[in-house]
Scaffold this active site. Structure first.
Site, PDB file in Angstrom:
ATOM      1  CG  ASP A 312      -2.156   0.848   1.097  1.00 57.59           C
ATOM      2  OD1 ASP A 312      -2.097   1.853   0.351  1.00 57.59           O
ATOM      3  OD2 ASP A 312      -3.177   0.558   1.755  1.00 57.59           O
ATOM      4  CB  VAL A 453      -7.292   3.722   1.744  1.00 54.02           C
ATOM      5  CG1 VAL A 453      -8.307   2.605   1.978  1.00 54.02           C
ATOM      6  CG2 VAL A 453      -7.214   4.605   2.972  1.00 54.02           C
ATOM      7  CG  HIS A 454      -4.020   3.816  -2.836  1.00 50.60           C
ATOM      8  ND1 HIS A 454      -3.166   4.850  -3.161  1.00 50.60           N
ATOM      9  CD2 HIS A 454      -5.275   4.343  -2.837  1.00 50.60           C
ATOM     10  CE1 HIS A 454      -3.876   5.962  -3.352  1.00 50.60           C
ATOM     11  NE2 HIS A 454      -5.156   5.669  -3.154  1.00 50.60           N
ATOM     12  CG  LEU A 455      -4.076  -3.823   1.332  1.00 49.36           C
ATOM     13  CD1 LEU A 455      -4.631  -3.936   2.744  1.00 49.36           C
ATOM     14  CD2 LEU A 455      -4.290  -5.123   0.596  1.00 49.36           C
TER      15      LEU A 455
END
Length: 523
Positions: A312, A453-455
């Site tokens: 992330d 919040v880019h998992l």
């Protein structure tokens, strides 16, 4: 095969599978999750009238745009990202050891595309080159990016002009008074202009493409699912969480909901997001055998990569104050960005985002500084066979000196931007005594650390032993089961993955076998 779904459910469909017999499936495909990817995939699959598709959404599933709460419709609002908001799953995580945090995830049809900041930037050609997965080169996926979008600013061979997602950049009354100064300050620092961040060119400073039009946040369900709910072969159920995938030996034959209902299908697709999709695999007995046994889950298929080695984008918000007027009420807050090379990646491993609207009335504005190509890798670990028990999500951010060095570089670049004098009245909320000393700046970062919040990568695609799905997104070792969301990306791309999540589903739709005598409808 019936041409439409049955109005009643057979008695055998509501019991656990009997290995000795396989009842006729009620649906051809069950899609678990009506988020960004699930909405796209269900709409594309049901373009073929003979294919029966059921979409199960754990949160509410409005049937009209007006059915979405105002904070989900109004693009500038980030109210639904508040941990207490009912549209937010608010996933508890650990960013670093002892650093607890909650991560917003959309709890409504449309998923996180219904509550996010409408940043809609494609992954870079370098990302696809790094992943080196057959069938997933930049040239392979460009038609999918084009198919999903209607770009209102650019045309030509790179962009689409008929897709469901309208995309535009800030302009006119929707452009903040700070956006021009931000880009001018970048130029003063010698940072190249990037006129179109979705053109696949070199990194630089430019306007952010957004899936918001005149203040409306255009989420994936609004334009893919809602207009097609009239199709007799498409069914959407809201408030229906799934507990696990039902397996018959090494084949997926359906799902079991948390209410105990078993629904059968010829194929199951997990599109529940990069936390929930691997969690569902683990709850179904697919994952690292030792961890499954420790959680009291029978091992159905030992797959060590489930929930492991994902990435992330770590980041921090650098506050600043400015005397310029607030942007128009319909203008999105995230307006422009700098994508740059910290000295380690010509494709751009750091990002600085301009947030031109305060998070709270009267509060500071922010530049978000993110590390786009981190070395650190996270882990999702199942804790219990009970699906209501959240998995343990550990980011393990900034464990290497290289990651810490590059994030310091991004923050110092942001401070240099504010010192150019181009920002009217701009002043940074972090002092020079901190900025100038690595140890002090590391301490400030640790105290202010957050995530973009880019998992991605928690069920990575590829051929190796640590991957989870093959290049057609089929789970290794389990027939009739796929994962279609950002879980499958080997690493988080250098740009936020919102647009790429939709592209994954557009690409996945091409992997399903076409039925004879059908044709694909055009949007």
């Amino acid at each position: 095969m019936k041409s439409a779904r049955s109005s009643t459910r057979s008695a055998t469909s509501c019991i656990l599978p009997d290995v000795g017999r396989t009842p006729v499936p009620e649906y051809d495909v069950i899609v678990v999750g009506a988020g960004s990817a699930g909405s796209v995939l269900a709409a594309r699959l049901t373009e073929q009238p003979g294919r029966r598709v059921l979409v199960l959404e754990a949160g509410p599933a409005p049937r009209t745009v007006a059915g979405y709460p105002p904070e989900a419709r109004h693009a500038p609002s980030l109210a639904a990202t508040d941990p207490a908001h009912p549209l937010n799953w608010a996933v508890p995580v650990e960013l670093r050891r002892g650093h607890r945090h909650t991560v917003p995830r959309g709890r409504i049809a449309g998923g996180s595309s219904a509550i996010n900041g409408t940043y809609f930037v494609r992954a870079t050609p370098a990302d696809f080159g790094d992943w080196a997965v057959s069938g997933w080169s930049y040239d392979d996926v460009l038609p999918c990016y084009r198919r999903l979008e209607h770009d209102l600013d650019f045309g030509g061979p790179v962009h689409g002009d008929r897709g469901p997602i309208r995309v535009r950049r800030p302009a006119g009354h929707l452009c903040s008074p700070l956006t021009g100064p931000f880009l001018a300050a970048a130029a003063e620092l010698g940072i190249a202009a990037e006129r179109d961040k979705n053109a696949g060119g070199p990194p630089g400073a430019g306007l952010i493409p957004s899936n918001a039009v005149e203040g409306l946040r255009v989420n994936a369900a609004m334009v893919y699912l809602l207009p097609n709910l009239h199709r007799p072969n498409l069914e959407l159920r809201g408030d229906t969480p799934v507990a696990r995938v039902v397996l018959d030996d090494d084949r997926a034959v359906g799902v079991e909901t948390t209410a105990g209902e078993v629904i059968r299908a010829g194929e199951v697709v997990l599109a529940a997001g990069a936390v929930n999709s691997p969690h569902l695999l683990l709850l179904s007995g697919i994952g690292p055998a030792d961890e499954l046994r420790a959680a009291g889950i029978p091992v159905r298929h030992d797959r060590p990569g489930v929930g492991k080695n994902w990435s992330d984008h770590p980041g921090v918000f650098v506050p600043f104050h400015s005397g310029v007027p607030q942007p128009h009420p319909d203008a999105v807050g995230c307006q422009a960005s700098i994508n740059a090379d910290s000295g380690a990646d010509p494709a751009g491993d750091v990002e600085i985002l301009l947030f031109a609207r305060p998070f709270v009335p009267g509060g500071a504005l922010h530049l978000m500084c993110g590390l786009q190509r981190p070395e650190s890798r996270g882990s999702i670990t199942v804790q219990s066979p009970d699906p209501s028990v959240r998995p343990r999500v550990e980011y393990r951010y900034l464990e290497t000196e290289a990651d810490r060095r590059r994030l310091r570089h991004a923050i110092r670049t942001a401070a240099d931007l504010l010192r150019t004098g181009v920002f009217p009245g701009g002043r940074a909320g972090i002092g020079g005594d901190v900025l100038g000393v690595d140890r002090r700046l590391d301490g400030w970062i640790a105290a202010n650390l957050t995530t973009a919040v880019h998992l991605c990568g928690s069920a990575a695609m590829g051929r190796g032993p640590d991957t989870v799905v093959d290049p057609q997104l089929r789970v290794h070792g389990i027939a009739g089961l796929r994962v279609v969301d950002t879980s499958v990306l080997p690493t988080a791309p250098r740009r936020g993955p919102a647009a790429t999540a939709l592209m994954i589903a557009e690409r996945a739709a091409t992997f399903f076998r076409s039925r004879p005598g059908t044709r694909t409808a055009a949007y």
